[in-house]
Write an enzyme that holds these catalytic residues in place. Structure first.
Site, PDB file in Angstrom:
ATOM      1  CB  SER B 152      -0.891   0.072   1.173  1.00 51.40           C
ATOM      2  OG  SER B 152      -1.986   1.082   0.920  1.00 51.40           O
ATOM      3  NE  ARG B 222      -8.585   1.730  10.756  1.00 51.67           N
ATOM      4  CZ  ARG B 222      -7.678   1.214  10.420  1.00 51.67           C
ATOM      5  NH1 ARG B 222      -7.043   1.819   9.520  1.00 51.67           N
ATOM      6  NH2 ARG B 222      -7.143   0.149  10.868  1.00 51.67           N
ATOM      7  CG  ASP B 321      -5.912  -4.032  -3.759  1.00 52.16           C
ATOM      8  OD1 ASP B 321      -7.038  -3.050  -3.680  1.00 52.16           O
ATOM      9  OD2 ASP B 321      -4.783  -3.749  -3.449  1.00 52.16           O
ATOM     10  CG  HIS B 354      -5.569  -2.312   0.036  1.00 51.74           C
ATOM     11  ND1 HIS B 354      -4.499  -2.261  -0.992  1.00 51.74           N
ATOM     12  CD2 HIS B 354      -5.266  -1.520   1.013  1.00 51.74           C
ATOM     13  CE1 HIS B 354      -3.547  -1.451  -0.564  1.00 51.74           C
ATOM     14  NE2 HIS B 354      -3.864  -1.082   0.572  1.00 51.74           N
ATOM     15  CG  ASP B 355      -7.119  -5.090   5.143  1.00 51.66           C
ATOM     16  OD1 ASP B 355      -6.338  -4.207   5.312  1.00 51.66           O
ATOM     17  OD2 ASP B 355      -8.076  -4.945   6.119  1.00 51.66           O
TER      18      ASP B 355
END
Lengths: 386, 386
Positions: B152, B222, B321, B354-355
């Site tokens: 990232s 967040r 992602d 993405h994680d």
């Protein structure tokens, strides 16, 4: 800014003194449904088309908006000579239950002379919205709608109309929608709600008397929602990494301010939205979307919602819509097939994302005009080509 | 809640009294770089691996976090016998410039005894972060890093290391990243920033002395970011439409509260985050990501950033992602090919979004171990198989 401008203008409406029984078990003691019509209802009352609006839409589908002064929100679709042709059809569009443009919602007084409902407004469902519209249609003396058409949350209402009042819907066009709200969509809605709750001007929903509205929180909610309405391609094409009236990044480094055009655009979307929309309505309506789950209402099987239906369906999706992706429309079409319904399914190639249903998409216009024209022949509204 | 807990603990760090010249033209009068190391630096100082962390990460890559008590953030990748094997390599991880875990950032006093920088902290770039790390690497007496690895925003730093100090990087592994921040990513960051600005406790960035932090706004930031870290599939699998300890929606209609599990999860993500992260750091670092545009730094051509490079690259993306989609990694690989660089490109099939780079992805571990093992042979760190 003081309270939502919508409270200052009067809207055409019908009042139902017997109120409305809601899915949650509560009963609204009185119901007002604000609506607009376009075109003429024929003698047989057989040419009515109900347009269902999306989360932040309203009844002004075919005319200049009285608050914003902007043009009709579905100008590409509704009007003389357009796919939903107001020279042929009697077009009805009502503000949804829970809305803020004249239909009963959180901005209204709980009782004559009392304070507004605010967050005490009962939780509502998409089916409750449809029940409120049904009262209007009955009031207009229309026994059967020729068609019910809508995109996004409007499409949820279309499905609910066909499921709840099948005998009243000759043709149904759910566009860019789904039979349930996904976890990702619930999550984005929740971000918007938390932004509203975090705004001190929200004042636990009783901001109407304070002279202030939670414009910061509602603006953030609108911004995040707006990103989900566009495709990555549309954002890149429209803005890319273009700066807002400045030179290249290396020469223009600054921590804040609307450095990138996309930021300026989103902030504009947020700030104009808060002038026409009520935060409590936003909370109420996003909740209704989250609750929506047609399968859950029918023992876990969408097809049961449409058992024995004689409605003709045209299910439309857009290839770049990631909020209500094609696979969710395909699931609706599959359930309709399982119910042996008359259904067409069209995925329109577009790189404009979810918003495509509101934009100039020639394929959408062609599909709509073709489907409604064919249905009009079957309904005896137009002479058959044969 | 009072100010960020991070200010209460001491971090291992190096202080550079000569400060740091920034891309914006300003000079930080003094620079502190907080860092952690794992494993042993060999006599030749040739086995150092720099791990670059992402937006909300920090230097505690390989140990229990001193604030949260949670395990190492890249436990799947860094440790004894793991792909970045701390029995072979000397692993370094530094808190980024602008961060809030000990490296110079907006929480720090502008001068000894003065108030914290707050929003007056200079705008920084990914290249500035890398320059700060370079000072640390020089300080540790390391002339060449065996590898620079990160996902990232960490991957942006990897690319910037290879572009800015090519002779210092033997191998580079940019993971789930891009050579520029897209309009959609800028837009999501901007929503988070606007949520922080809208929080009255933000107090124009000078909240440190008030005893309150903009936890509502930072929490919303967040939450929206967290949605973008997950795939729609992952959210659906994890939560679907499951309710939070209640019966079916029809029986449990309520306007507010964490009705759906996904809401409760996001709210938890938001509220735990604000205890460990500083809002001004969030603003500063998201801005640095938005500015990032490797092509713009090299006359519009990414490949020029790598002209003549001898670094070995392994570019890794994940199929689901959507924040840093595979096409953006492919563009990096294509530019490296154009520069005649030694490059492998791997798209890992995963539905975790993405994680995925932080989670248990066996393919990621295999690819990393294989690539680093091969490079170690070429670098003379391990006997060749041949």
């Amino acid at each position: 800014m003081d309270q939502n401008d919508s409270s200052r203008i009067s809207h055409q409406s019908a009042v139902f003194a017997d109120g409305l029984a809601l899915d949650c078990g509560q009963i609204l003691p009185s119901l007002t449904v604000a609506y607009r019509t376009y075109g003429q209802l024929n003698a047989a009352k057989s040419n009515a088309v109900l347009i269902c609006h999306a989360l932040t839409g309203d009844q002004y589908v075919g005319e200049t908006h009285p608050l914003t002064g902007r043009g009709p929100w579905w100008d590409m679709v509704v009007g003389p000579g357009k796919p939903v042709d107001t020279e042929k059809y009697f077009v009805i569009c009502a503000n949804v239950l829970g809305g803020c443009m004249g239909t009963t919602g959180p901005m209204d007084a709980r009782a004559p002379g009392a304070a507004p409902w605010g967050t005490d407004f009962p939780p509502i469902t998409i089916r409750d919205m449809v029940r409120a519209q049904k009262k209007l249609i009955d009031h207009l003396g229309i026994a059967r709608l020729f068609a019910v058409v809508g995109g996004s949350m409007g499409g949820m209402q279309v499905l609910e109309w066909a499921a709840t009042f099948p005998q009243m819907v000759f043709a149904a066009v759910p566009i860019a929608t789904a039979a349930y709200h996904s976890a990702q969509n619930i999550a984005f809605n929740e971000v918007g709600r938390q932004a509203i709750f975090a705004d001190p001007d929200f004042n636990a929903g009783q901001y109407y008397a304070t002279g202030r509205v939670p414009s910061g929180g509602l603006g953030v909610a609108r911004m995040v929602a707006h990103i989900t309405y566009l495709s990555e391609e549309a954002l890149s094409r429209k803005f890319g990494r273009k700066m807002q009236g400045r030179a290249a990044p290396a020469q223009a480094l600054a921590l804040f301010g609307d450095m990138f055009q996309v930021e300026s655009y989103l902030q504009h979307q947020g700030s104009t939205f808060v002038r026409r929309f009520d935060a409590n309505s936003y909370l109420t309506i996003t909740r209704a979307m989250d609750y929506y789950d047609l399968a859950a209402e029918h023992n876990g099987d969408i097809s049961r919602a449409f058992a024995g239906t004689r409605t003709r369906f045209c299910v439309i999706s857009f290839s770049s819509d990631w909020l209500f992706p094609t696979r969710e429309s395909r699931a609706i079409a599959r359930a309709l097939n399982k119910a042996a319904a008359n259904v067409s399914f069209v995925e329109i190639e577009s790189d404009k994302g979810h918003d495509a249903f509101l934009l100039d998409e020639p394929d959408l216009r062609r599909v709509l005009a073709g489907f409604l024209g064919g249905c009009a022949q079957h309904a005896g509204l137009e002479p058959s080509d044969a």
